[in-house]
Write an enzyme that holds these catalytic residues in place. Sequence first.
Site, PDB file in Angstrom:
ATOM      1  N   HIS A 156       0.804  -1.220   0.000  1.00  0.00           N
ATOM      2  CA  HIS A 156       0.000   0.000   0.000  1.00  0.00           C
ATOM      3  C   HIS A 156       0.837   1.270   0.000  1.00  0.00           C
ATOM      4  O   HIS A 156       0.325   2.350  -0.267  1.00  0.00           O
ATOM      5  CB  HIS A 156      -1.001  -0.002   1.172  1.00  0.00           C
ATOM      6  N   ASP A 195       0.126  -7.598   1.419  1.00  0.00           N
ATOM      7  CA  ASP A 195       0.571  -6.206   1.555  1.00  0.00           C
ATOM      8  C   ASP A 195       2.094  -6.110   1.533  1.00  0.00           C
ATOM      9  O   ASP A 195       2.691  -5.317   2.262  1.00  0.00           O
ATOM     10  CB  ASP A 195       0.015  -5.573   2.838  1.00  0.00           C
ATOM     11  N   SER A 252       4.788   2.586   7.834  1.00  0.00           N
ATOM     12  CA  SER A 252       4.412   1.450   7.005  1.00  0.00           C
ATOM     13  C   SER A 252       5.570   1.001   6.133  1.00  0.00           C
ATOM     14  O   SER A 252       6.191   1.810   5.429  1.00  0.00           O
ATOM     15  CB  SER A 252       3.228   1.818   6.107  1.00  0.00           C
TER      16      SER A 252
END
Length: 494
Positions: free
Chosen positions: A132, A162, A235
């Site tokens: 993402h 992911d 992230s």
Amino acid sequence: MAYPALASRRFAGPLSPDQFRFFALLIALAVLLSSFALPVRADEQRGNLPDFTALVKSAAPAVVNISTTREESAGPGMNQQQIPEIFRHFFGDQMPPGFGPRGPQRPGGRTLSSLGSGFIISPDGYILTNAHVVDGADNVTVRLNDRRELDAEVVGTDRKTDVALIKVDANDLPTLDIGNSDNLEVGEWVAAIGSPFGFDHSVTAGIVSAINRTLPTDTYVPFIQTDVAINPGNSGGPLFNLDGQVVGINSQIFTRSGGFMGVSFAIPINVAMDIADQLRDNGQVQRGWLGVVIQPVSDDLADSFGLDRARGALIAEVAPDSPAAQAGLQAGDIILRAGDTDIDSSEMLPRVIGRLSPGDSIDLRVQRDGSERTISLEVGQWPESEQPGDAGSSVGNESGRLGVAVSELTADQRQQLEIDSGVLVRQVAPDSAAERAGLQPGDVIVTLAGQSIDSAATLHKVVEGLESDHPVPMRVNRDGTTLFVALRLGDAGK
């Protein structure tokens, strides 16, 4: 009663020279002892807490900041006023990956920027991060610890886990030591390095809170849960054990405020490295496929099927012409073992099958009609477009706003329900907008806000265009009966 009287007489008058010398000696002795005792206590306290300084010095050079840009046409989304006040001054016009819907509607579109983290896994420039972080990006830039900025190529992404693999054109880069996430234990100290809100190489630490966590729309990842502070921009960054080895990729947080609330999730490095190898070698990920819809076995179901306890994965549906159908699996079978792995809970089955390659054979231990049997089959290739019958699959990740995992209906299901379109609810996230509206697994979403829902993509598009805290009607088919529920979306984040 003699002691108080003696004390009264002893200290009623001035101290004698001998008494003065005695008390002075006591005070000096106390000071001397304290000079030895304090460092010992401090050393003991330091010895009971981990020291991350060596880890950070060794690992920081291989942790990178990732920034992306993409052109986006005008469309509905989040504006500055929807961002919590405490975070607004960090963002400006930048929206971190995973922080809610994308920007406000503006004529002519705009350029969107986002920030994330990553880490180098090979000297020739391969870097791991979250899918993402780079998904849909037109340009990806990697900033190294030495402040060099390099353009990166996206080698491949895997949305189911992911995980993304990118590459920069460089050599002799520092790398990280890859650990074994299977050896992690609850309570173990871990640390994260990343770029929260763009602050490069920020270090946070905590403990492993749980392992093998299953999130509602991430069936294929046995997440590591920690209390390490993770925020937008973290992230894709590495999670370390005390030996300085990478054991996970920081991916998500559970939040009701948009910021860290003490619960964060990391993708186990064993899962990520398997994905990275496939992306590097093939540019895509191949997964084994059974072609079954499964559900958990409750205590009542276990009792009704004659099981000694609640365990296994109950097959609710078998896709026609799937590997499961060809091997003779049936609805009502309970898979108790797959290969060498006991299936203690239903979420374990997709992980086991998903790690197999198409064409691999596996033995399934199955209970049917009160007796156990072994069924051997050859797993298939995961379909290009997901369909009902994908073991543990979910289509349409609405966990941020709606909180459901859905899949398209088959022709037989549409005929049976006598509806032309709709999507089947597979899972409902706890405390989500869907749960508050009363949605249940097995419901079929037919319309939302007056718009017909014919696919997971349509549902996603309609949900993204809805306002928060404004109720809209949703028409649902439940067990052949049509009803309306009022859906009120709230804000949630990853």
